[in-house]
Design an enzyme around this catalytic site. Structure first.
Site, PDB file in Angstrom:
ATOM      1  N   GLY A   1       0.825  -1.207   0.000  1.00  5.74           N
ATOM      2  CA  GLY A   1       0.000   0.000   0.000  1.00  5.74           C
ATOM      3  C   GLY A   1       0.861   1.259   0.000  1.00  5.74           C
ATOM      4  O   GLY A   1       0.537   2.240  -0.675  1.00  5.74           O
ATOM      5  N   THR A   2       1.942   1.227   0.733  1.00  6.18           N
ATOM      6  CA  THR A   2       2.812   2.405   0.819  1.00  6.18           C
ATOM      7  C   THR A   2       3.373   2.747  -0.560  1.00  6.18           C
ATOM      8  O   THR A   2       3.390   3.917  -0.963  1.00  6.18           O
ATOM      9  CB  THR A   2       3.967   2.130   1.813  1.00  6.18           C
ATOM     10  OG1 THR A   2       3.392   1.809   3.081  1.00  6.18           O
ATOM     11  CG2 THR A   2       4.878   3.333   1.964  1.00  6.18           C
TER      12      THR A   2
ATOM     13  N   ASN B   1      -7.637   3.943   9.152  1.00 12.58           N
ATOM     14  CA  ASN B   1      -7.132   2.688   9.716  1.00 12.58           C
ATOM     15  C   ASN B   1      -7.318   2.604  11.225  1.00 12.58           C
ATOM     16  O   ASN B   1      -7.423   1.512  11.784  1.00 12.58           O
ATOM     17  CB  ASN B   1      -5.651   2.487   9.361  1.00 12.58           C
ATOM     18  CG  ASN B   1      -4.828   3.727   9.537  1.00 12.58           C
ATOM     19  OD1 ASN B   1      -5.099   4.762   8.931  1.00 12.58           O
ATOM     20  ND2 ASN B   1      -3.821   3.650  10.376  1.00 12.58           N
TER      21      ASN B   1
ATOM     22  N   GLN C   1      -7.705   0.232   3.668  1.00 10.62           N
ATOM     23  CA  GLN C   1      -8.562  -0.364   4.697  1.00 10.62           C
ATOM     24  C   GLN C   1      -9.969  -0.664   4.196  1.00 10.62           C
ATOM     25  O   GLN C   1     -10.690  -1.437   4.815  1.00 10.62           O
ATOM     26  CB  GLN C   1      -8.643   0.540   5.940  1.00 10.62           C
ATOM     27  CG  GLN C   1      -7.335   0.648   6.707  1.00 10.62           C
ATOM     28  CD  GLN C   1      -6.878  -0.667   7.346  1.00 10.62           C
ATOM     29  OE1 GLN C   1      -7.644  -1.628   7.472  1.00 10.62           O
ATOM     30  NE2 GLN C   1      -5.614  -0.729   7.742  1.00 10.62           N
TER      31      GLN C   1
ATOM     32  N   SER D   1      -3.733  -2.793  -0.497  1.00  8.69           N
ATOM     33  CA  SER D   1      -2.616  -3.584   0.034  1.00  8.69           C
ATOM     34  C   SER D   1      -3.084  -5.018   0.263  1.00  8.69           C
ATOM     35  O   SER D   1      -4.116  -5.241   0.920  1.00  8.69           O
ATOM     36  CB  SER D   1      -2.165  -2.971   1.358  1.00  8.69           C
ATOM     37  OG  SER D   1      -1.247  -3.830   1.989  1.00  8.69           O
TER      38      SER D   1
ATOM     39  N   HIS E   1      -1.960  -7.503   2.177  1.00  7.17           N
ATOM     40  CA  HIS E   1      -1.975  -8.135   3.500  1.00  7.17           C
ATOM     41  C   HIS E   1      -3.105  -7.660   4.393  1.00  7.17           C
ATOM     42  O   HIS E   1      -3.281  -8.160   5.507  1.00  7.17           O
ATOM     43  CB  HIS E   1      -0.607  -8.008   4.188  1.00  7.17           C
ATOM     44  CG  HIS E   1      -0.261  -6.650   4.708  1.00  7.17           C
ATOM     45  ND1 HIS E   1      -0.340  -6.338   6.044  1.00  7.17           N
ATOM     46  CD2 HIS E   1       0.191  -5.541   4.091  1.00  7.17           C
ATOM     47  CE1 HIS E   1       0.065  -5.083   6.219  1.00  7.17           C
ATOM     48  NE2 HIS E   1       0.395  -4.579   5.056  1.00  7.17           N
TER      49      HIS E   1
ATOM     50  N   THR F   1      10.807  -7.476 -11.944  1.00  4.29           N
ATOM     51  CA  THR F   1      10.193  -8.787 -12.194  1.00  4.29           C
ATOM     52  C   THR F   1       9.022  -8.994 -11.242  1.00  4.29           C
ATOM     53  O   THR F   1       9.127  -8.721 -10.044  1.00  4.29           O
ATOM     54  CB  THR F   1      11.252  -9.906 -12.014  1.00  4.29           C
ATOM     55  OG1 THR F   1      12.304  -9.638 -12.945  1.00  4.29           O
ATOM     56  CG2 THR F   1      10.671 -11.280 -12.284  1.00  4.29           C
TER      57      THR F   1
ATOM     58  N   CYS G   1       1.810   1.169  12.668  1.00  7.34           N
ATOM     59  CA  CYS G   1       3.080   1.870  12.502  1.00  7.34           C
ATOM     60  C   CYS G   1       3.363   2.782  13.682  1.00  7.34           C
ATOM     61  O   CYS G   1       4.511   3.065  13.979  1.00  7.34           O
ATOM     62  CB  CYS G   1       3.065   2.685  11.228  1.00  7.34           C
ATOM     63  SG  CYS G   1       2.615   1.691   9.823  1.00  7.34           S
TER      64      CYS G   1
HETATM   65  N1  PLP Z   1      -2.717   3.084   4.178  1.00  9.29           N
HETATM   66  C1  PLP Z   1      -3.452   2.664   5.202  1.00  9.29           C
HETATM   67  C2  PLP Z   1      -4.772   3.315   5.476  1.00  9.29           C
HETATM   68  C3  PLP Z   1      -2.994   1.627   6.027  1.00  9.29           C
HETATM   69  O1  PLP Z   1      -3.735   1.221   7.066  1.00  9.29           O
HETATM   70  C4  PLP Z   1      -1.742   1.039   5.731  1.00  9.29           C
HETATM   71  C5  PLP Z   1      -1.196  -0.021   6.626  1.00  9.29           C
HETATM   72  O2  PLP Z   1      -1.481  -0.067   7.803  1.00  9.29           O
HETATM   73  C6  PLP Z   1      -1.024   1.497   4.621  1.00  9.29           C
HETATM   74  C7  PLP Z   1      -1.539   2.521   3.865  1.00  9.29           C
HETATM   75  C8  PLP Z   1       0.291   0.892   4.253  1.00  9.29           C
HETATM   76  O3  PLP Z   1       0.119  -0.348   3.632  1.00  9.29           O
HETATM   77  P1  PLP Z   1       1.352  -1.364   3.530  1.00  9.29           P
HETATM   78  O4  PLP Z   1       1.580  -1.910   4.884  1.00  9.29           O
HETATM   79  O5  PLP Z   1       0.892  -2.403   2.551  1.00  9.29           O
HETATM   80  O6  PLP Z   1       2.495  -0.577   3.012  1.00  9.29           O
END
Ligand code: PLP
Length: 393
Positions: free
Chosen positions: A71-72, A150, A178, A198, A200, A236, A324
């Site tokens: 996601g990041t 989140n 989310q 994302s 996971h 890749t 985080c």
């Molecule tokens: N954006 C939101 C709203 C999230 O909750 C998160 C992860 O907690 C992310 C972005 C980041 O995703 P990733 O862990 O896949 O980098």
């Protein structure tokens, strides 16, 4: 001791079906999807199937899906692309409650000379739409607003916000990390230009994400290299991850109803019972415009971290803020932006459920948590002062 996992906004269990779909691509089918031979070609076919599955979850076209690492990366790629394709513009509009994947990127861009407007939220975590619209200027290169928060699960009206951005000729990105798989998303019925997912967070493994880019949107790649992803993301492909994500998206499409009935029911039982039986406890965030799986509750006058540690002794996993930020003792920037008082913000716990949670588990939390809160409060000087002043009033 059995793990009782209520931290699904931090990460989710890989679904057994997802793992099964991935395993052959680790073990036997390891060909490079870009290779000319059919050993690689069969992987390429499976990736294209996964692209269709991911597109179907959000009502997109397969060629609007770019696979990323997380996601990041998707958030960074979207915002940086909008800046690169609008080089004369130097302003970004976002909100005060974004995940660090957007918030910290914007802080870094501000050090490079970009102007950032962070729109406020009200006490329920809802976006100030008037401030948002007034914040858009001819210099705005992009708007980035999360679909759902989140920490609290509060949902922003991003479809409406995207229409407003378009009236000003501004591209719109949303962080749907989310919301994807928890609430319906249909890109055919909105004008959002870019959207992040994302793996996971929806029962696929870590290390895989999606950036949706609407057909016709100008795009400048973040990772420059080979011709993978039609030249929009070099590197890749993570074939097992992509195949797992495709399978997870298909499962999520089928489970959306369950998220919004059974999971929501369990969340509501947990939340309603806890705030009823534990004095000085309160739900943070608007209870109508909210994800079905998330509950953020403050237990006043005690530390969230202490609650987590004692719950951990019973095998219960939750969180005191985003994955985080927990681990630092800073109060959550989300609750701070909502104006939640210090004594409440410090004692906040986020419970986030999934389709794998059961009623027995929820009953166990309802039984275990009240004595923990009572024990911690009996040791808290803030609590005895508060109790004292209540008596003397
Ligand atoms: N954006 C939101 C709203 C999230 O909750 C998160 C992860 O907690 C992310 C972005 C980041 O995703 P990733 O862990 O896949 O980098």
């Amino acid at each position: 001791m059995k793990t009782l996992y209520l931290d699904n906004n931090a990460t989710t269990q890989v679904a057994p079906e997802v793992l099964d779909a991935m395993l052959p691509y680790f073990r036997d089918l390891y060909g490079n999807p870009s290779s000319m031979h059919s050993f690689g070609g069969q992987v390429a076919k499976k990736i294209s199937n996964a692209r269709e599955q991911a597109a179907a979850l959000i009502g997109a076209l397969p060629d609007e899906i770019i696979f990323t690492s997380c996601g990041t990366e998707s958030d960074n790629a979207a915002i940086r692309s909008a800046l690169a394709t609008n080089p004369e513009k130097r302003h970004i509009v976002t909100s005060r409650v974004e995940h660090p994947a957007v918030k910290a990127l914007c802080a870094s861009l501000s050090r490079q000379g970009y102007k950032i407007t962070e729109v406020s939220v009200d006490k329920n975590g809802l976006l100030d739409m008037e401030q948002y619209e007034n914040g858009l200027t001819p210099d705005t290169a992009v708007v980035s607003l999360m679909w759902a928060n989140n920490e609290t699960g509060v949902i922003f009206p991003v479809e409406k916000a995207a229409e407003i951005a378009h009236m000003h000729g501004i591209p719109f990105h949303t962080d749907a990390v989310q919301s994807a798989g928890k609430i319906p998303i249909n890109m055919k019925s909105n004008v959002i230009d870019m959207l992040s997912i994302s793996g996971h967070k929806l029962h696929a493994p870590k290390g895989i994400g999606v950036l949706y880019v609407r057909r016709g949107t100008r795009f400048s790649p973040f990772l420059i290299g080979g011709h993978q992803e039609k030249g929009r993301r070099g590197g890749t492909e993570n074939s097992p991850g992509i195949i797992g994500l495709g399978s997870a998206c298909e499962l999520a499409s089928g489970n959306l109803d369950m998220e919004n009935t059974r999971v929501k029911g369990l969340r509501d039982k947990l939340e309603n019972t806890l705030i009823k039986i534990i004095p000085q406890s309160k739900v943070n965030g608007d209870r109508t415009h909210r994800l079905p799986n998330t509950s953020n509750i403050s237990f006043e006058y005690i530390e969230g971290e202490a609650i987590l540690l004692l719950m951990n002794e019973h095998g219960i996993c939750a969180s005191s803020g985003s994955a985080c930020t927990s681990g630092s003792l800073q109060p959550s920037h989300v609750l701070h932006a909502m104006g939640v008082p210090f004594t409440m913000a410090h004692g906040s716990i986020r419970f986030s459920l999934s389709i794998y949670n059961t009623e027995e588990e929820i009953d166990l939390v309802i039984k275990t948590l009240p004595p923990i809160i009572e024990r911690l409060r009996s040791m808290s000087p803030f609590w005895s002062n508060a109790a004292q002043s209540c008596k003397s009033e």
